[in-house]
Design a protein around this motif. Structure first.
Motif, PDB file in Angstrom:
ATOM      1  N   SER A  83      93.747 100.386 129.915  1.00 55.94           N
ATOM      2  CA  SER A  83      93.832 101.826 129.699  1.00 55.94           C
ATOM      3  C   SER A  83      95.263 102.322 129.838  1.00 55.94           C
ATOM      4  O   SER A  83      96.188 101.553 130.114  1.00 55.94           O
ATOM      5  CB  SER A  83      92.937 102.562 130.706  1.00 55.94           C
ATOM      6  N   ALA A  84      95.407 103.627 129.669  1.00 53.38           N
ATOM      7  CA  ALA A  84      96.660 104.329 129.950  1.00 53.38           C
ATOM      8  C   ALA A  84      96.302 105.518 130.820  1.00 53.38           C
ATOM      9  O   ALA A  84      95.419 106.304 130.474  1.00 53.38           O
ATOM     10  CB  ALA A  84      97.327 104.792 128.657  1.00 53.38           C
ATOM     11  N   ILE A  85      96.974 105.645 131.950  1.00 55.47           N
ATOM     12  CA  ILE A  85      96.734 106.782 132.832  1.00 55.47           C
ATOM     13  C   ILE A  85      97.876 107.772 132.649  1.00 55.47           C
ATOM     14  O   ILE A  85      99.055 107.395 132.613  1.00 55.47           O
ATOM     15  CB  ILE A  85      96.572 106.336 134.302  1.00 55.47           C
TER      16      ILE A  85
ATOM     17  N   VAL B 170      97.574 100.418 132.234  1.00 52.79           N
ATOM     18  CA  VAL B 170      96.705  99.792 133.222  1.00 52.79           C
ATOM     19  C   VAL B 170      96.137  98.536 132.578  1.00 52.79           C
ATOM     20  O   VAL B 170      95.476  98.605 131.532  1.00 52.79           O
ATOM     21  CB  VAL B 170      95.568 100.738 133.660  1.00 52.79           C
ATOM     22  N   TYR B 171      96.428  97.383 133.172  1.00 54.51           N
ATOM     23  CA  TYR B 171      95.963  96.099 132.654  1.00 54.51           C
ATOM     24  C   TYR B 171      94.917  95.526 133.603  1.00 54.51           C
ATOM     25  O   TYR B 171      95.201  95.326 134.793  1.00 54.51           O
ATOM     26  CB  TYR B 171      97.125  95.108 132.521  1.00 54.51           C
ATOM     27  N   SER B 172      93.713  95.302 133.088  1.00 51.95           N
ATOM     28  CA  SER B 172      92.611  94.757 133.900  1.00 51.95           C
ATOM     29  C   SER B 172      92.423  95.553 135.187  1.00 51.95           C
ATOM     30  O   SER B 172      92.215  94.993 136.265  1.00 51.95           O
ATOM     31  CB  SER B 172      92.874  93.284 134.217  1.00 51.95           C
ATOM     32  N   GLY B 173      92.521  96.869 135.068  1.00 52.36           N
ATOM     33  CA  GLY B 173      92.308  97.744 136.211  1.00 52.36           C
ATOM     34  C   GLY B 173      93.492  97.907 137.140  1.00 52.36           C
ATOM     35  O   GLY B 173      93.406  98.634 138.137  1.00 52.36           O
ATOM     36  N   LYS B 174      94.624  97.261 136.826  1.00 52.31           N
ATOM     37  CA  LYS B 174      95.805  97.332 137.689  1.00 52.31           C
ATOM     38  C   LYS B 174      96.919  98.106 136.986  1.00 52.31           C
ATOM     39  O   LYS B 174      97.389  97.691 135.919  1.00 52.31           O
ATOM     40  CB  LYS B 174      96.298  95.922 138.035  1.00 52.31           C
TER      41      LYS B 174
ATOM     42  N   VAL C 174      90.875 107.598 139.918  1.00 52.05           N
ATOM     43  CA  VAL C 174      90.542 107.814 138.509  1.00 52.05           C
ATOM     44  C   VAL C 174      90.237 106.483 137.829  1.00 52.05           C
ATOM     45  O   VAL C 174      89.236 106.333 137.104  1.00 52.05           O
ATOM     46  CB  VAL C 174      91.686 108.548 137.786  1.00 52.05           C
ATOM     47  N   ILE C 175      91.105 105.510 138.077  1.00 49.13           N
ATOM     48  CA  ILE C 175      90.946 104.192 137.449  1.00 49.13           C
ATOM     49  C   ILE C 175      89.625 103.541 137.876  1.00 49.13           C
ATOM     50  O   ILE C 175      88.893 102.971 137.048  1.00 49.13           O
ATOM     51  CB  ILE C 175      92.147 103.292 137.800  1.00 49.13           C
ATOM     52  N   ALA C 176      89.315 103.633 139.158  1.00 51.93           N
ATOM     53  CA  ALA C 176      88.074 103.023 139.660  1.00 51.93           C
ATOM     54  C   ALA C 176      86.841 103.696 139.076  1.00 51.93           C
ATOM     55  O   ALA C 176      85.845 103.030 138.761  1.00 51.93           O
ATOM     56  CB  ALA C 176      88.045 103.100 141.185  1.00 51.93           C
ATOM     57  N   ARG C 177      86.892 105.007 138.904  1.00 45.59           N
ATOM     58  CA  ARG C 177      85.730 105.743 138.391  1.00 45.59           C
ATOM     59  C   ARG C 177      85.467 105.449 136.913  1.00 45.59           C
ATOM     60  O   ARG C 177      84.315 105.424 136.477  1.00 45.59           O
ATOM     61  CB  ARG C 177      85.926 107.244 138.615  1.00 45.59           C
ATOM     62  N   ASN C 178      86.529 105.223 136.141  1.00 44.69           N
ATOM     63  CA  ASN C 178      86.339 104.965 134.707  1.00 44.69           C
ATOM     64  C   ASN C 178      86.090 103.487 134.407  1.00 44.69           C
ATOM     65  O   ASN C 178      85.377 103.155 133.461  1.00 44.69           O
ATOM     66  CB  ASN C 178      87.549 105.465 133.929  1.00 44.69           C
ATOM     67  N   ALA C 179      86.722 102.611 135.186  1.00 46.27           N
ATOM     68  CA  ALA C 179      86.478 101.164 135.086  1.00 46.27           C
ATOM     69  C   ALA C 179      86.699 100.617 133.680  1.00 46.27           C
ATOM     70  O   ALA C 179      85.912  99.807 133.178  1.00 46.27           O
ATOM     71  CB  ALA C 179      85.066 100.833 135.579  1.00 46.27           C
TER      72      ALA C 179
ATOM     73  N   ASP D 132      92.889 107.196 129.368  1.00 45.19           N
ATOM     74  CA  ASP D 132      92.375 106.847 128.045  1.00 45.19           C
ATOM     75  C   ASP D 132      92.219 105.338 127.942  1.00 45.19           C
ATOM     76  O   ASP D 132      93.130 104.581 128.319  1.00 45.19           O
ATOM     77  CB  ASP D 132      93.339 107.318 126.945  1.00 45.19           C
ATOM     78  N   GLU D 133      91.092 104.911 127.416  1.00 46.10           N
ATOM     79  CA  GLU D 133      90.903 103.483 127.203  1.00 46.10           C
ATOM     80  C   GLU D 133      91.873 102.981 126.144  1.00 46.10           C
ATOM     81  O   GLU D 133      92.126 103.641 125.132  1.00 46.10           O
ATOM     82  CB  GLU D 133      89.466 103.194 126.770  1.00 46.10           C
ATOM     83  N   VAL D 134      92.437 101.800 126.369  1.00 44.44           N
ATOM     84  CA  VAL D 134      93.323 101.147 125.411  1.00 44.44           C
ATOM     85  C   VAL D 134      92.708  99.792 125.063  1.00 44.44           C
ATOM     86  O   VAL D 134      92.381  99.009 125.965  1.00 44.44           O
ATOM     87  CB  VAL D 134      94.741 100.956 125.994  1.00 44.44           C
ATOM     88  N   VAL D 135      92.563  99.532 123.785  1.00 44.96           N
ATOM     89  CA  VAL D 135      91.996  98.252 123.334  1.00 44.96           C
ATOM     90  C   VAL D 135      93.050  97.547 122.485  1.00 44.96           C
ATOM     91  O   VAL D 135      93.146  97.780 121.279  1.00 44.96           O
ATOM     92  CB  VAL D 135      90.699  98.456 122.529  1.00 44.96           C
ATOM     93  N   PRO D 136      93.891  96.704 123.103  1.00 49.84           N
ATOM     94  CA  PRO D 136      94.949  96.030 122.339  1.00 49.84           C
ATOM     95  C   PRO D 136      94.356  95.152 121.242  1.00 49.84           C
ATOM     96  O   PRO D 136      93.369  94.440 121.455  1.00 49.84           O
ATOM     97  CB  PRO D 136      95.664  95.182 123.400  1.00 49.84           C
ATOM     98  N   LYS D 137      94.977  95.203 120.076  1.00 48.64           N
ATOM     99  CA  LYS D 137      94.508  94.374 118.961  1.00 48.64           C
ATOM    100  C   LYS D 137      94.984  92.932 119.080  1.00 48.64           C
ATOM    101  O   LYS D 137      94.443  92.040 118.423  1.00 48.64           O
ATOM    102  CB  LYS D 137      94.979  94.978 117.640  1.00 48.64           C
TER     103      LYS D 137
END
Length: 286
Positions: free
Chosen positions: A85-87, A37-41, A76-81, A119-124
Motif C-alpha cells: 500500500s501507500a500511506i 508500505v511493503y508486506s505491511g511494513k 491504520v495499516i493494521a486495520r486495512n491489512a 491506498d492499496e498498491v498492487v505492483p505489476k
C-alpha cells in the motif's frame, strides 16, 4: 471499506468531509507525505514523518509527536491489512476563526486537521510497479522553464507540474523536468532526477524537494562504490548522459529513454541503473 484517521479517530474513509473554508482547500495550505508500505511494513516512515514535522514547524501548524504519529500510522495499516500500500498524510491549515480580507497575518484561531489515508498498491512487477513494459521502454522527458514554489515543503500544490505536463510538454512526452529561473534542472513533476555522465552518477543539488527515495539512492550508491556528484545540472549537460532515471515512493526507479531530443542508449539495462535497482530491491524486500 478503507479505514483512515481523522482528527483523533479511526473512521471509514468515505465519511471524512472537508469544510470548503479550510485553508487547505480554499488557499492550498496543506502539507502532504506519502510512504510506501511493503508486506505491511512502512518504508522509511520516520524520514517521511520528520519531513512532515519540518514543514509543520515552518508553517506553524500543530502536529502530534513523531512517536504518536508512528503509532497512528501503524494503526491504520493494521486495520486495512493490505499486502502492499501507500500511506498518505495530510495536514491542513484548517478554518480561520477570525478571517480578514486585508492580510493573512490578520487570520488567526486556525483549526488544523490531520488526515491519514491508505491506498492499496498492487505492483505489476517486483522491479517495475507500473509494469515491466513501461520501464523497459523508458520515459520521454521534456525540459520546461518552470520550478516548484517553496521546494523545501512537500505540499499538495502540483499545479505547475499539472499545467506544464498538459499544456507545455504535450502528448509526445511522459513527464517533464523543471528548470529553475537560473537555468539549472531541479526535478520532475513528482520525482527526483538522476543521470550518468562519464560513468558518474549525477543529481541536482538544489531547488527541488529532497526526496526520501533520492536519499536512499545516494546511500546505496555510496555502499556500492558508485562515484556520485550532487551539482547543478544544465540542459546542455544532458547531451552527454548515457543513463537517466527518476525516483519516487510509488514508481521507485523509473528509467528514461529520451530527454528532449537526446536518445539514451539504455533504459533498464544501464550498468548503474541495474546495480541500484538490485540494491533497492534487496533493501525493501530483503
Amino acid at each position: 471499506m478503507s479505514i483512515a484517521y481523522y482528527d483523533g479517530q479511526y473512521v471509514e474513509r468515505d465519511t471524512i468531509r472537508i469544510n470548503p473554508t479550510d485553508f487547505g482547500f480554499a488557499r492550498g495550505v496543506t502539507l502532504f507525505e506519502l510512504a510506501r508500505v511493503y508486506s505491511g511494513k512502512p518504508f522509511c516512515l520516520m524520514a517521511h514523518l520528520q519531513r512532515l514535522e519540518r514543514g509543520a514547524k515552518m508553517l506553524d501548524l500543530p502536529l502530534p509527536a513523531l512517536t504518536e504519529l508512528t503509532d497512528i500510522a501503524t494503526g491504520v495499516i493494521a486495520r486495512n491489512a493490505y499486502a502492499h500500500s501507500a500511506i498518505k498524510f495530510y495536514l491542513t491549515a484548517g478554518e480561520c476563526a477570525r478571517p480578514s480580507g486585508s492580510s493573512y497575518m490578520a487570520c488567526d484561531g486556525f483549526t488544523p486537521h490531520l488526515m491519514i489515508f491508505e491506498d492499496e498498491v498492487v505492483p505489476k512487477h517486483p522491479e517495475a510497479p507500473y509494469g515491466l513494459e513501461l520501464y523497459q521502454s523508458g520515459q520521454r522527458l521534456k525540459i520546461v522553464p518552470y520550478d516548484r514554489d517553496l521546494p523545501m515543503l512537500k505540499t499538495t500544490n502540483y499545479l505547475t507540474g499539472f499545467y506544464a505536463a498538459r499544456q507545455v510538454a504535450g502528448a509526445d512526452y511522459d513527464d517533464i523536468l523543471f528548470t529553475h529561473r537560473d537555468g539549472y534542472i531541479t526535478e520532475a513533476t513528482r520525482s527526483n532526477f538522476f543521470c550518468v555522465i562519464d560513468d558518474v552518477l549525477v543529481t541536482p543539488q538544489r531547488g527541488m524537494l529532497m526526496g526520501i527515495t533520492r536519499h536512499v539512492m545516494l546511500e546505496l550508491a555510496a555502499q556500492l562504490g558508485i562515484k556520485t556528484i550532487e551539482r547543478d545540472l544544465f540542459p546542455a549537460d544532458l547531451a552527454q548522459a548515457t543513463e537517466a532515471f527518476t525516483t519516487g515512493s510509488i514508481a521507485e526507479l523509473m528509467p528514461a529513454r529520451s530527454i528532449d531530443g537526446h536518445q539514451l542508449p539504455t533504459t533498464m539495462n544501464g550498468k548503474i541503473f541495474i546495480a541500484l535497482r538490485q540494491a533497492f530491491s534487496a533493501n525493501i524486500y530483503g
